[in-house]
Enzyme design. Structure first.
Site, PDB file in Angstrom:
ATOM      1  N   TRP A 188       0.862  -1.177   0.000  1.00 46.54           N
ATOM      2  CA  TRP A 188       0.000   0.000   0.000  1.00 46.54           C
ATOM      3  C   TRP A 188       0.903   1.233   0.000  1.00 46.54           C
ATOM      4  O   TRP A 188       1.788   1.368   0.831  1.00 46.54           O
ATOM      5  CB  TRP A 188      -0.934   0.054   1.215  1.00 46.54           C
ATOM      6  CG  TRP A 188      -1.570   1.406   1.278  1.00 46.54           C
ATOM      7  CD1 TRP A 188      -2.517   1.894   0.426  1.00 46.54           C
ATOM      8  CD2 TRP A 188      -1.241   2.472   2.179  1.00 46.54           C
ATOM      9  NE1 TRP A 188      -2.801   3.207   0.752  1.00 46.54           N
ATOM     10  CE2 TRP A 188      -2.040   3.587   1.809  1.00 46.54           C
ATOM     11  CE3 TRP A 188      -0.356   2.593   3.248  1.00 46.54           C
ATOM     12  CZ2 TRP A 188      -1.967   4.810   2.486  1.00 46.54           C
ATOM     13  CZ3 TRP A 188      -0.286   3.804   3.921  1.00 46.54           C
ATOM     14  CH2 TRP A 188      -1.087   4.899   3.541  1.00 46.54           C
ATOM     15  N   GLU A 229      -2.977  -2.939  -2.499  1.00 47.29           N
ATOM     16  CA  GLU A 229      -4.133  -2.361  -1.810  1.00 47.29           C
ATOM     17  C   GLU A 229      -4.476  -0.982  -2.350  1.00 47.29           C
ATOM     18  O   GLU A 229      -3.657  -0.061  -2.311  1.00 47.29           O
ATOM     19  CB  GLU A 229      -3.823  -2.263  -0.309  1.00 47.29           C
ATOM     20  CG  GLU A 229      -4.947  -1.635   0.516  1.00 47.29           C
ATOM     21  CD  GLU A 229      -4.590  -1.559   1.999  1.00 47.29           C
ATOM     22  OE1 GLU A 229      -3.445  -1.899   2.380  1.00 47.29           O
ATOM     23  OE2 GLU A 229      -5.473  -1.143   2.783  1.00 47.29           O
ATOM     24  N   LYS A 231      -6.905   2.587  -2.674  1.00 52.52           N
ATOM     25  CA  LYS A 231      -7.499   3.526  -1.729  1.00 52.52           C
ATOM     26  C   LYS A 231      -8.166   4.655  -2.489  1.00 52.52           C
ATOM     27  O   LYS A 231      -7.792   4.973  -3.617  1.00 52.52           O
ATOM     28  CB  LYS A 231      -6.395   4.062  -0.812  1.00 52.52           C
ATOM     29  CG  LYS A 231      -6.892   4.850   0.375  1.00 52.52           C
ATOM     30  CD  LYS A 231      -5.793   5.000   1.409  1.00 52.52           C
ATOM     31  CE  LYS A 231      -6.222   5.966   2.491  1.00 52.52           C
ATOM     32  NZ  LYS A 231      -5.297   6.008   3.615  1.00 52.52           N
ATOM     33  N   ASP A 262      -9.689  -3.168   1.296  1.00 54.70           N
ATOM     34  CA  ASP A 262      -9.795  -2.587   2.639  1.00 54.70           C
ATOM     35  C   ASP A 262     -11.191  -1.988   2.778  1.00 54.70           C
ATOM     36  O   ASP A 262     -11.614  -1.189   1.932  1.00 54.70           O
ATOM     37  CB  ASP A 262      -8.707  -1.517   2.832  1.00 54.70           C
ATOM     38  CG  ASP A 262      -8.708  -0.920   4.237  1.00 54.70           C
ATOM     39  OD1 ASP A 262      -9.769  -0.455   4.683  1.00 54.70           O
ATOM     40  OD2 ASP A 262      -7.637  -0.914   4.883  1.00 54.70           O
ATOM     41  N   HIS A 265     -11.770   1.806   2.213  1.00 47.93           N
ATOM     42  CA  HIS A 265     -11.137   2.478   1.077  1.00 47.93           C
ATOM     43  C   HIS A 265     -12.045   2.738  -0.117  1.00 47.93           C
ATOM     44  O   HIS A 265     -11.584   2.831  -1.248  1.00 47.93           O
ATOM     45  CB  HIS A 265      -9.903   1.696   0.639  1.00 47.93           C
ATOM     46  CG  HIS A 265      -8.781   1.810   1.629  1.00 47.93           C
ATOM     47  ND1 HIS A 265      -7.501   1.392   1.374  1.00 47.93           N
ATOM     48  CD2 HIS A 265      -8.746   2.320   2.876  1.00 47.93           C
ATOM     49  CE1 HIS A 265      -6.743   1.620   2.426  1.00 47.93           C
ATOM     50  NE2 HIS A 265      -7.477   2.176   3.346  1.00 47.93           N
ATOM     51  N   HIS A 289      -8.578  -6.363   4.219  1.00 45.21           N
ATOM     52  CA  HIS A 289      -8.267  -5.550   5.378  1.00 45.21           C
ATOM     53  C   HIS A 289      -9.610  -5.190   5.995  1.00 45.21           C
ATOM     54  O   HIS A 289     -10.275  -4.255   5.562  1.00 45.21           O
ATOM     55  CB  HIS A 289      -7.513  -4.274   4.989  1.00 45.21           C
ATOM     56  CG  HIS A 289      -6.034  -4.454   4.997  1.00 45.21           C
ATOM     57  ND1 HIS A 289      -5.147  -3.415   4.863  1.00 45.21           N
ATOM     58  CD2 HIS A 289      -5.274  -5.566   5.171  1.00 45.21           C
ATOM     59  CE1 HIS A 289      -3.915  -3.887   4.930  1.00 45.21           C
ATOM     60  NE2 HIS A 289      -3.954  -5.186   5.110  1.00 45.21           N
ATOM     61  N   ASP A 297     -12.410   6.951   6.178  1.00 52.14           N
ATOM     62  CA  ASP A 297     -11.524   5.811   6.418  1.00 52.14           C
ATOM     63  C   ASP A 297     -10.900   5.934   7.805  1.00 52.14           C
ATOM     64  O   ASP A 297      -9.699   6.097   7.953  1.00 52.14           O
ATOM     65  CB  ASP A 297     -10.451   5.803   5.318  1.00 52.14           C
ATOM     66  CG  ASP A 297      -9.503   4.627   5.444  1.00 52.14           C
ATOM     67  OD1 ASP A 297      -9.902   3.609   6.031  1.00 52.14           O
ATOM     68  OD2 ASP A 297      -8.360   4.740   4.955  1.00 52.14           O
ATOM     69  N   ASP A 299     -10.688   3.849  10.376  1.00 48.09           N
ATOM     70  CA  ASP A 299     -10.036   2.692  11.001  1.00 48.09           C
ATOM     71  C   ASP A 299     -10.472   2.440  12.436  1.00 48.09           C
ATOM     72  O   ASP A 299      -9.644   2.270  13.329  1.00 48.09           O
ATOM     73  CB  ASP A 299      -8.505   2.819  10.898  1.00 48.09           C
ATOM     74  CG  ASP A 299      -8.010   2.626   9.478  1.00 48.09           C
ATOM     75  OD1 ASP A 299      -8.162   1.521   8.948  1.00 48.09           O
ATOM     76  OD2 ASP A 299      -7.483   3.594   8.877  1.00 48.09           O
ATOM     77  N   ASP A 329      -7.412  -4.406   9.932  1.00 48.00           N
ATOM     78  CA  ASP A 329      -6.679  -3.148   9.799  1.00 48.00           C
ATOM     79  C   ASP A 329      -7.455  -2.028  10.465  1.00 48.00           C
ATOM     80  O   ASP A 329      -8.366  -1.454   9.885  1.00 48.00           O
ATOM     81  CB  ASP A 329      -6.441  -2.825   8.313  1.00 48.00           C
ATOM     82  CG  ASP A 329      -5.593  -1.560   8.140  1.00 48.00           C
ATOM     83  OD1 ASP A 329      -5.049  -1.064   9.140  1.00 48.00           O
ATOM     84  OD2 ASP A 329      -5.483  -1.077   6.985  1.00 48.00           O
TER      85      ASP A 329
HETATM   86  C1  RNT Z   1      -3.905   2.738   4.805  1.00 42.04           C
HETATM   87  C2  RNT Z   1      -4.018   1.300   4.522  1.00 42.04           C
HETATM   88  C3  RNT Z   1      -2.897   0.438   5.050  1.00 42.04           C
HETATM   89  C4  RNT Z   1      -2.468   0.794   6.442  1.00 42.04           C
HETATM   90  C5  RNT Z   1      -1.497  -0.183   7.068  1.00 42.04           C
HETATM   91  C6  RNT Z   1      -0.827   0.375   8.264  1.00 42.04           C
HETATM   92  O1  RNT Z   1      -5.020   3.452   4.475  1.00 42.04           O
HETATM   93  O2  RNT Z   1      -5.243   0.816   4.969  1.00 42.04           O
HETATM   94  O3  RNT Z   1      -3.261  -0.890   4.962  1.00 42.04           O
HETATM   95  O4  RNT Z   1      -3.553   0.948   7.295  1.00 42.04           O
HETATM   96  O5  RNT Z   1      -0.629  -0.661   6.136  1.00 42.04           O
HETATM   97 ZN    ZN Z   2      -5.539  -1.310   4.863  1.00 39.89          ZN
END
Ligand code: RNT
Ligand code: ZN
Length: 421
Positions: A188, A229, A231, A262, A265, A289, A297, A299, A329
């Site tokens: 990523w 990955e 985004k 993810d 994302h 993720h 986003d 998290d 994640d």
């Molecule tokens: C960031 C991505 C990525 C990170 C990690 C730490 O938006 O989701 O995966 O969260 O690699």
């Molecule tokens: Zn991620």
């Protein structure tokens, strides 16, 4: 006494599920074989151990909160991971980032990371873990400060990050070899523009070229797999992200590598549960993720919500569980970090169990016969079956705490260990 209650409740639940054609024993047996990759970075707010007191900076991702007790050393993080894992049923994986290296106290730059810098992690994880996964770290570094890494217009900076990618695949391969299960190394990169670009194409061409160079060396898929990955945006990269969904979808399909979805994302009303089956038609395997976006986003810690259940149902119903690598994640620094891990991991496993406790064949038959009334009726009735009793029994048989009992242990650890940091 409590154990007896768990067993009795399970016996009743087992009968109720059997009545609709669901074998709870088979489901529990299967569940015990599914590893979830726990992300190391919840333990220290994505800081890593490159320099003493390293803080996450850049990359457009952010842990917020100041809950005391975050891990400051590899020893502390390992001890925290062990505590968390002891409260989670089943055998799972640990997902590391390159910035969590063991450099023995002497700075090692990203282009110079080697498997030996992760030997301590490997030695520690052997026997404890199902395996390890890995990530190159394309943020929190002076050479990432422009917001560009593998797509940077400067050839020298690009090369530095290409070297990092090549080095990280070697580390991933060493981990996979040590554990006998493939390590997924996930790429990523935060590359993108805050404001409207003139040229949207050239950075994408540079990113593809850099990745092709990194992936040039073939590595045995039995020990190592590559994932990319995508985004939508990041803080400071709101207008344009080089590695968008379409970019990586095309890249993963054309190179036949893994795509990483993810949950945070995409546009706020898009869900990855619907993407799994579509993408699986064109890539060999997938990486997830699992995260929880709240308005953006963000998290947040994964909770047992509709989308988590939908993700698990997709994996189970499609029969693709073996082809999908489940990783978490999220990073919340406003609550006890070990509790965050335990809550997220237990929820992911719970969701898988919930999905395994349905008469999928019968539901598929109803759908094929266009009996959508029966399909809806069954889905709704399933929701109030005694799923919790089966979950408690699973924890009990896996020798981890049932119900809130895990929380008492986290509180005790906080008192004995975290509060002294
Ligand atoms: C960031 C991505 C990525 C990170 C990690 C730490 O938006 O989701 O995966 O969260 O690699
Ligand atoms: Zn991620």
């Amino acid at each position: 006494m409590a154990d007896k209650r768990v067993e009795q409740a399970y016996a009743v639940a087992k009968e109720q599920y059997a009545a609709i054609g669901v074998d709870t024993e088979a489901a529990l047996k299967k569940l015990a074989t599914v590893p979830v990759s726990m992300h190391c970075w919840q333990g220290d707010d994505v800081g890593g151990f490159e320099t003493a007191g390293a803080e996450l900076s850049g990359g457009g991702i952010q842990a917020t909160g100041n809950y005391p007790g975050k891990a400051r050393t590899i020893d502390e993080l390992q001890s925290d991971v062990e505590k968390a894992m002891s409260l989670i049923p089943g055998k799972h994986r640990l997902n590391l980032h390159a910035c969590y290296l063991d450099n023995g106290g002497t700075f090692v730059d990203r282009n110079e990371v080697r498997p030996e810098h992760f030997q301590r992690w490997i030695d520690w994880g052997k026997g404890k873990l199902h395996g390890m996964d890995f990530n190159p770290t394309y943020f929190s570094h002076p050479k990432a400060a422009d917001g560009f890494t593998l797509a940077h217009p400067d050839q020298g900076i690009r090369q530095f990050w290409i070297d990092h990618g090549i080095a990280c695949r070697k580390i991933g391969a060493a981990m996979g070899k040590a554990f006998g299960t493939p390590t997924v190394t996930n790429f990523w990169m935060p590359d993108g523009y805050k404001d409207i670009p003139v040229d949207r194409l050239a950075p994408r061409q540079r990113l593809a070229e850099s990745l092709d160079t990194i992936l040039a060396e073939k590595i045995d898929p039995k020990i190592h797999l590559d994932a990319v990955e995508s985004k939508l945006f990041g803080i400071g990269a709101e207008s344009y992200t080089v590695g968008s969904h379409e970019f990586y979808m095309g890249y993963a399909v054309s190179r036949q590598i893994l795509l990483c979805l993810d949950a945070g994302h995409y546009h706020p009303t898009e869900v990855i549960s619907d993407k799994i089956s579509a993408v699986m038609m064109f890539v060999p395997e997938l990486l997830l993720h699992v995260s929880r976006p709240v308005r953006w986003d963000s998290d947040h810690v994964v909770i047992l919500n509709e989308e988590l259940l939908a993700i698990a149902q997709e994996l189970v119903r499609s029969g693709k569980l073996e082809k999908v690598h489940i990783g978490l994640d999220f990073f919340d620094a406003s609550i006890n970090r070990i509790a965050a891990w335990v809550i997220g991991m237990r929820n992911m496993i719970k969701a898988l169990l919930y999905a395994m406790l349905e008469p999928t064949e019968e539901m598929k038959q109803a759908e094929l016969a266009m009996d959508y009334t029966k399909r809806l009726a069954m889905m709704e009735e399933l929701k109030t079956l005694p799923f919790g009793a089966v979950w408690d029994y699973y924890c009990h048989t896996q020798n981890v705490p049932v119900g809130m009992a895990w929380f008492e242990q986290v509180r005790q650890y906080e008192k004995d260990v975290l509060s002294k940091r």
